[in-house]
Design an enzyme around this catalytic site. Structure first.
Site, PDB file in Angstrom:
ATOM      1  N   GLY A  73      -9.048  -8.237 -34.167  1.00 47.53           N
ATOM      2  CA  GLY A  73      -9.016  -9.530 -34.873  1.00 47.53           C
ATOM      3  C   GLY A  73     -10.004  -9.454 -36.044  1.00 47.53           C
ATOM      4  N   ASP A  94      -7.526 -16.457 -45.772  1.00 45.16           N
ATOM      5  CA  ASP A  94      -8.090 -16.070 -44.362  1.00 45.16           C
ATOM      6  C   ASP A  94      -9.484 -16.715 -44.065  1.00 45.16           C
ATOM      7  OD1 ASP A  94      -5.985 -14.609 -44.352  1.00 45.16           O
ATOM      8  OD2 ASP A  94      -7.183 -12.511 -43.978  1.00 45.16           O
ATOM      9  N   ALA A 124      -4.109  -4.765 -28.488  1.00 51.74           N
ATOM     10  CA  ALA A 124      -2.641  -4.760 -28.800  1.00 51.74           C
ATOM     11  C   ALA A 124      -2.336  -5.980 -29.473  1.00 51.74           C
ATOM     12  CB  ALA A 124      -1.983  -4.840 -27.425  1.00 51.74           C
ATOM     13  N   HIS A 137      30.583 -10.008 -42.751  1.00 56.40           N
ATOM     14  CA  HIS A 137      30.846  -9.059 -41.496  1.00 56.40           C
ATOM     15  C   HIS A 137      31.023  -7.595 -42.287  1.00 56.40           C
ATOM     16  CE1 HIS A 137      32.166  -7.383 -37.839  1.00 56.40           C
ATOM     17  NE2 HIS A 137      33.236  -6.886 -38.433  1.00 56.40           N
ATOM     18  N   GLY A 158     -19.229 -13.616 -56.486  1.00 55.51           N
ATOM     19  CA  GLY A 158     -19.226 -14.774 -56.875  1.00 55.51           C
ATOM     20  C   GLY A 158     -19.887 -15.579 -55.677  1.00 55.51           C
ATOM     21  N   VAL A 211      -1.553  -7.267 -33.758  1.00 52.27           N
ATOM     22  CA  VAL A 211      -0.613  -6.823 -34.785  1.00 52.27           C
ATOM     23  C   VAL A 211      -1.073  -5.588 -35.263  1.00 52.27           C
ATOM     24  CG1 VAL A 211       0.583  -7.850 -36.717  1.00 52.27           C
ATOM     25  CG2 VAL A 211      -0.379  -9.409 -35.493  1.00 52.27           C
TER      26      VAL A 211
HETATM   27  P1  FAD Z   1      -8.191 -11.157 -49.004  1.00 52.52           P
HETATM   28  O1  FAD Z   1      -6.880 -10.480 -48.899  1.00 52.52           O
HETATM   29  O2  FAD Z   1      -9.006 -10.617 -47.640  1.00 52.52           O
HETATM   30  O3  FAD Z   1      -8.842 -11.270 -50.417  1.00 52.52           O
HETATM   31  C1  FAD Z   1     -10.188 -11.563 -50.589  1.00 52.52           C
HETATM   32  C2  FAD Z   1     -10.754 -11.071 -51.823  1.00 52.52           C
HETATM   33  O4  FAD Z   1     -12.033 -11.508 -52.016  1.00 52.52           O
HETATM   34  C3  FAD Z   1     -11.278  -9.430 -51.580  1.00 52.52           C
HETATM   35  O5  FAD Z   1     -10.668  -8.758 -52.644  1.00 52.52           O
HETATM   36  C4  FAD Z   1     -12.544  -9.574 -51.878  1.00 52.52           C
HETATM   37  O6  FAD Z   1     -13.083  -8.227 -52.397  1.00 52.52           O
HETATM   38  C5  FAD Z   1     -12.959 -10.468 -52.669  1.00 52.52           C
HETATM   39  N1  FAD Z   1     -14.153 -11.203 -52.337  1.00 52.52           N
HETATM   40  C6  FAD Z   1     -14.842 -11.515 -50.892  1.00 52.52           C
HETATM   41  N2  FAD Z   1     -16.070 -12.100 -51.270  1.00 52.52           N
HETATM   42  C7  FAD Z   1     -16.226 -12.263 -52.598  1.00 52.52           C
HETATM   43  C8  FAD Z   1     -17.274 -12.673 -53.530  1.00 52.52           C
HETATM   44  N3  FAD Z   1     -18.290 -13.262 -52.858  1.00 52.52           N
HETATM   45  N4  FAD Z   1     -17.065 -12.748 -54.856  1.00 52.52           N
HETATM   46  C9  FAD Z   1     -15.897 -11.852 -55.446  1.00 52.52           C
HETATM   47  N5  FAD Z   1     -14.825 -11.349 -54.581  1.00 52.52           N
HETATM   48  C10 FAD Z   1     -15.044 -11.689 -53.124  1.00 52.52           C
HETATM   49  N6  FAD Z   1      -0.407 -10.059 -43.683  1.00 52.52           N
HETATM   50  C11 FAD Z   1       0.761 -10.399 -43.964  1.00 52.52           C
HETATM   51  O7  FAD Z   1       1.313 -11.546 -44.333  1.00 52.52           O
HETATM   52  N7  FAD Z   1       1.687  -9.401 -43.796  1.00 52.52           N
HETATM   53  C12 FAD Z   1       1.415  -8.172 -43.352  1.00 52.52           C
HETATM   54  O8  FAD Z   1       2.107  -7.221 -43.274  1.00 52.52           O
HETATM   55  C13 FAD Z   1       0.196  -7.953 -43.145  1.00 52.52           C
HETATM   56  N8  FAD Z   1      -0.461  -6.628 -42.768  1.00 52.52           N
HETATM   57  C14 FAD Z   1      -1.849  -6.340 -42.581  1.00 52.52           C
HETATM   58  C15 FAD Z   1      -2.197  -5.064 -42.119  1.00 52.52           C
HETATM   59  C16 FAD Z   1      -3.480  -4.664 -42.070  1.00 52.52           C
HETATM   60  C17 FAD Z   1      -4.003  -3.498 -41.724  1.00 52.52           C
HETATM   61  C18 FAD Z   1      -4.491  -5.978 -42.295  1.00 52.52           C
HETATM   62  C19 FAD Z   1      -5.775  -5.365 -42.402  1.00 52.52           C
HETATM   63  C20 FAD Z   1      -4.061  -7.095 -42.585  1.00 52.52           C
HETATM   64  C21 FAD Z   1      -2.687  -7.571 -43.102  1.00 52.52           C
HETATM   65  N9  FAD Z   1      -2.484  -8.772 -43.045  1.00 52.52           N
HETATM   66  C22 FAD Z   1      -0.903  -8.883 -43.272  1.00 52.52           C
HETATM   67  C23 FAD Z   1      -3.344  -9.839 -43.312  1.00 52.52           C
HETATM   68  C24 FAD Z   1      -3.390  -9.907 -45.088  1.00 52.52           C
HETATM   69  O9  FAD Z   1      -3.909  -8.851 -45.684  1.00 52.52           O
HETATM   70  C25 FAD Z   1      -4.235 -11.357 -45.072  1.00 52.52           C
HETATM   71  O10 FAD Z   1      -3.801 -12.067 -44.521  1.00 52.52           O
HETATM   72  C26 FAD Z   1      -4.589 -11.485 -46.785  1.00 52.52           C
HETATM   73  O11 FAD Z   1      -4.857 -10.129 -47.471  1.00 52.52           O
HETATM   74  C27 FAD Z   1      -5.358 -12.663 -46.857  1.00 52.52           C
HETATM   75  O12 FAD Z   1      -5.717 -12.776 -48.160  1.00 52.52           O
HETATM   76  P2  FAD Z   1      -6.871 -13.307 -48.855  1.00 52.52           P
HETATM   77  O13 FAD Z   1      -6.505 -13.933 -50.245  1.00 52.52           O
HETATM   78  O14 FAD Z   1      -7.230 -14.933 -48.031  1.00 52.52           O
HETATM   79  O15 FAD Z   1      -8.180 -12.639 -48.821  1.00 52.52           O
HETATM   80  P1  NAI Z   2      -5.088  -9.743 -33.313  1.00 48.02           P
HETATM   81  O1  NAI Z   2      -5.567 -10.755 -33.385  1.00 48.02           O
HETATM   82  O2  NAI Z   2      -3.602  -9.587 -33.952  1.00 48.02           O
HETATM   83  O3  NAI Z   2      -4.970  -8.853 -32.088  1.00 48.02           O
HETATM   84  C1  NAI Z   2      -6.415  -8.790 -31.360  1.00 48.02           C
HETATM   85  C2  NAI Z   2      -6.057  -8.239 -30.043  1.00 48.02           C
HETATM   86  O4  NAI Z   2      -7.418  -7.583 -29.544  1.00 48.02           O
HETATM   87  C3  NAI Z   2      -5.589  -9.448 -28.981  1.00 48.02           C
HETATM   88  O5  NAI Z   2      -4.669  -9.206 -28.441  1.00 48.02           O
HETATM   89  C4  NAI Z   2      -7.024  -9.568 -28.174  1.00 48.02           C
HETATM   90  O6  NAI Z   2      -6.531  -9.915 -27.066  1.00 48.02           O
HETATM   91  C5  NAI Z   2      -7.532  -8.051 -28.294  1.00 48.02           C
HETATM   92  N1  NAI Z   2      -8.884  -7.910 -28.014  1.00 48.02           N
HETATM   93  C6  NAI Z   2     -10.001  -8.577 -28.434  1.00 48.02           C
HETATM   94  N2  NAI Z   2     -11.022  -8.143 -27.851  1.00 48.02           N
HETATM   95  C7  NAI Z   2     -10.807  -6.972 -27.173  1.00 48.02           C
HETATM   96  C8  NAI Z   2     -11.530  -6.079 -26.362  1.00 48.02           C
HETATM   97  N3  NAI Z   2     -12.958  -6.274 -26.540  1.00 48.02           N
HETATM   98  N4  NAI Z   2     -10.910  -5.276 -25.662  1.00 48.02           N
HETATM   99  C9  NAI Z   2      -9.657  -5.064 -25.583  1.00 48.02           C
HETATM  100  N5  NAI Z   2      -8.846  -6.024 -26.419  1.00 48.02           N
HETATM  101  C10 NAI Z   2      -9.584  -6.962 -27.112  1.00 48.02           C
HETATM  102  O7  NAI Z   2      -6.029  -9.105 -34.370  1.00 48.02           O
HETATM  103  P2  NAI Z   2      -5.744  -7.643 -35.188  1.00 48.02           P
HETATM  104  O8  NAI Z   2      -4.535  -6.915 -34.940  1.00 48.02           O
HETATM  105  O9  NAI Z   2      -6.974  -7.217 -35.603  1.00 48.02           O
HETATM  106  O10 NAI Z   2      -5.174  -8.270 -36.725  1.00 48.02           O
HETATM  107  C11 NAI Z   2      -5.974  -9.273 -37.380  1.00 48.02           C
HETATM  108  C12 NAI Z   2      -4.888 -10.117 -38.246  1.00 48.02           C
HETATM  109  O11 NAI Z   2      -4.457  -9.675 -39.490  1.00 48.02           O
HETATM  110  C13 NAI Z   2      -3.727 -10.739 -37.302  1.00 48.02           C
HETATM  111  O12 NAI Z   2      -4.125 -11.701 -36.585  1.00 48.02           O
HETATM  112  C14 NAI Z   2      -2.804 -11.069 -38.727  1.00 48.02           C
HETATM  113  O13 NAI Z   2      -3.441 -12.440 -38.846  1.00 48.02           O
HETATM  114  C15 NAI Z   2      -3.173  -9.924 -39.795  1.00 48.02           C
HETATM  115  N6  NAI Z   2      -2.211  -9.089 -39.604  1.00 48.02           N
HETATM  116  C16 NAI Z   2      -0.909  -9.362 -39.874  1.00 48.02           C
HETATM  117  C17 NAI Z   2       0.039  -8.427 -39.796  1.00 48.02           C
HETATM  118  C18 NAI Z   2       1.409  -8.998 -40.188  1.00 48.02           C
HETATM  119  O14 NAI Z   2       1.744  -9.909 -40.396  1.00 48.02           O
HETATM  120  N7  NAI Z   2       2.515  -8.075 -39.695  1.00 48.02           N
HETATM  121  C19 NAI Z   2      -0.030  -6.976 -39.772  1.00 48.02           C
HETATM  122  C20 NAI Z   2      -1.507  -6.744 -39.387  1.00 48.02           C
HETATM  123  C21 NAI Z   2      -2.663  -7.737 -39.351  1.00 48.02           C
END
Ligand code: FAD
Ligand code: NAI
Length: 474
Positions: free
Chosen positions: A275, A316, A186, A448, A119, A188
């Site tokens: 990130g 996001d 280092a 408890h 879209g 999440v």
């Molecule tokens: P997304 O989930 O990225 O969804 C966007 C959707 O839009 C996708 O399906 C994509 O295909 C679709 N899209 C994009 N552009 C278009 C287009 N032009 N037309 C049609 N469709 C399109 N967050 C937590 O809260 N708890 C966690 O434990 C957690 N663990 C994570 C672990 C990992 C490894 C990662 C990578 C992320 C994690 N997150 C976690 C972050 C979480 O996944 C995101 O914050 C969340 O998915 C964002 O939701 P969203 O709907 O904004 O976007």
């Molecule tokens: P992040 O922002 O959590 O961490 C990235 C880390 O990489 C930072 O500590 C940063 O200082 C470091 N970094 C950046 N550039 C670097 C470089 N060139 N060399 C070495 N270190 C470097 O991002 P991450 O882990 O990729 O996760 C992305 C997002 O996904 C999170 O911010 C979170 O919002 C979401 N997420 C949430 C989870 C949860 O809620 N449990 C689980 C996984 C992801």
């Protein structure tokens, strides 16, 4: 003509679509991701390659590690604990399939129209949809919600090659346990997925550019967790900036800079988790009226309205933490505002959780933030080592820290490192939504034995009244 078209079917978009439809609005949700020729696969990053598969692997790897290393003290001696990685991966994939398929069912039940394709918002409040065959259709709607999510950031010094240098998606699909694993970042993802592979047997080294560990967390919690991760065998190197990498046949060489010196390392695999960036490319045309903010996210106000009338953006792709629950709540707020309701979102109380073992979780302000804001506060802490339930379940590492306002006693923040930290923080968050004080929590009866009693004791500790720690009396 639809009332609402949502672009993107992740936790922000699909929730916005369901809520819109519940409120009587004629709704469609466009998703480009598909695991078949025709049907879009909903769930976004979270369900397909994020929250859910990572938590499935975190649980499986924890069970394996526990069985292999920690059951002897319970009087259970299991010989020859063996890893069946394909079975572990299949369990993860089955959970993902079940959940993503479930969204199709929810859409059908709620009469949301699914549309497969990419879209793009164009002028005149229209959406151009391009399907996988390249066919283009223009659809109209009274409101458009952009929920296109985010993608992993790729850095020049370590380009993803889907073989040895992996992003978070690749890190969920490694087909044999690498002997050595490097993780850049280092954050999440680095800590959660680094933990998965360390538990399965990899020697994991985490390279982090910043000198501070978990800079977004309370400093005391960060210090305690760093010690614990090191004990678990994660080699976390702070203040180390990756300068280059070279992917070879079955390994990766990297160089990084620390304290002015250059160091080299070699790994079987490298995960880069530095990130994520918002998906804004080709999502709206220049004449659509939508614009970006100074950080490259879609510009929105506190109600997720973009600069263009009746066009909204959530999840996001807009400012704020990149978390599934934040995006979903924004989706609900926007659907309700479109339906004419007075909906608000409390951005001060968005919880954060890192699902390592033990978990790290927090909500509200930490001490550093309150000092910066010149707010006077009181702190109550309770260690899990003094919790009967934590000892009984063999999880006595960590503590609960509760911060309240020095004058009003209103709870300002709760920070937990330890068993069920996410659930404990959630209990605190509910009380904070209702404006609770530490005294209110202190007057609440907790079952408890539960690990949640540590929250009760931390609340009592704010006024030096905890029962199960030796409060010093004057
Ligand atoms: P997304 O989930 O990225 O969804 C966007 C959707 O839009 C996708 O399906 C994509 O295909 C679709 N899209 C994009 N552009 C278009 C287009 N032009 N037309 C049609 N469709 C399109 N967050 C937590 O809260 N708890 C966690 O434990 C957690 N663990 C994570 C672990 C990992 C490894 C990662 C990578 C992320 C994690 N997150 C976690 C972050 C979480 O996944 C995101 O914050 C969340 O998915 C964002 O939701 P969203 O709907 O904004 O976007
Ligand atoms: P992040 O922002 O959590 O961490 C990235 C880390 O990489 C930072 O500590 C940063 O200082 C470091 N970094 C950046 N550039 C670097 C470089 N060139 N060399 C070495 N270190 C470097 O991002 P991450 O882990 O990729 O996760 C992305 C997002 O996904 C999170 O911010 C979170 O919002 C979401 N997420 C949430 C989870 C949860 O809620 N449990 C689980 C996984 C992801």
């Amino acid at each position: 003509m639809f009332d609402v078209i949502v672009i993107g079917g992740g936790p922000a978009g699909y929730v916005a679509a369901i809520r819109s439809s519940q409120l009587g609005l004629k709704t469609a949700c466009i998703e480009e991701y598909t695991d078949s020729d025709t049907n879009p696969t909903f769930g976004g990053t979270c369900l397909n390659v994020g929250c859910i598969p990572s938590k499935a692997l975190l649980d499986s790897s924890h069970r394996y590690h526990d069985a292999a290393n920690h059951l002897k003290t319970h009087g259970i001696d299991i010989k020859n604990v063996e890893l069946d990685l394909p079975a572990m991966m299949k369990r993860k994939d089955d959970i993902v399939k079940k959940l993503t398929g479930g969204i199709g069912g929810l859409f059908a039940a709620n009469k949301v129209t699914p549309i497969s394709g990419r879209g793009k918002v164009i002028a005149g409040q229209k959406v151009e949809v391009t399907n996988s065959s390249g066919d283009v259709e223009i659809i109209e709607s009274k409101n458009i919600i952009i929920a296109t999510g985010s993608s992993p950031i790729e850095i020049g010094s370590a380009k993803f090659d889907d073989k040895n240098i992996l992003d978070s998606t690749g890190a969920l699909e490694i087909d044999s346990v690498p002997k050595t694993l490097g993780v850049i970042g280092a954050g999440v993802i680095g800590l959660e997925l680094g933990s998965v592979w360390a538990r399965l047997g990899s020697k994991v080294t985490v390279i982090e550019a910043m000198d501070d560990f978990l800079f977004m967390a309370d400093k005391e919690i960060a210090k305690e967790t760093l010690k614990d991760f090191k004990k678990q065998g994660l080699d976390i190197r702070l203040g180390c900036k990756l300068t280059s990498s070279k992917s070879l046949k079955n390994s990766v060489n990297i160089t990084y800079e620390t304290k002015g010196k250059s160091e080299e390392m070699k790994f079987d695999k490298l995960i880069v988790a530095v990130g994520r960036k918002p998906n804004t490319q080709d999502v709206f045309s220049e004449d659509s009226g939508v614009s970006l903010d100074e950080r490259g996210f879609i510009h929105v106000n506190e109600h997720c309205q973009t600069n263009a009338a009746n066009i909204w953006a959530i999840g996001d792709v807009v400012r704020g933490p990149m978390l599934a629950h934040k995006g979903s709540e924004e989706g609900i707020m926007v659907a309700e505002r479109i339906a004419g309701k007075h909906a608000e979102m409390n951005y001060d109380l968005v919880p954060s959780v890192i699902y390592t073992h033990p978990e790290i979780a927090w909500v509200g302000k930490n001490e550093e933030e309150l000092k910066d804001e010149n707010v006077e506060y009181k702190v109550g802490k309770f260690p899990f080592a003094a919790s009967g339930r934590a000892l009984a379940v063999d999880q006595s590492v960590g503590f609960v820290k509760l911060i309240s306002d020095a004058k009003t006693d209103t709870i300002l923040g709760v920070h937990v490192f330890g068993p069920s930290a996410a659930e404990i923080v959630q209990q605190a968050l509910i009380s904070m939504e209702f404006g609770a004080s530490s005294e209110d929590l202190g007057l609440t009866i907790f079952s408890h034995p539960t690990v949640s009693e540590a929250l009760h004791e931390a609340a009592l500790a704010v006024n030096n009244e905890a029962i199960h720690i030796g409060n010093k009396r004057k």
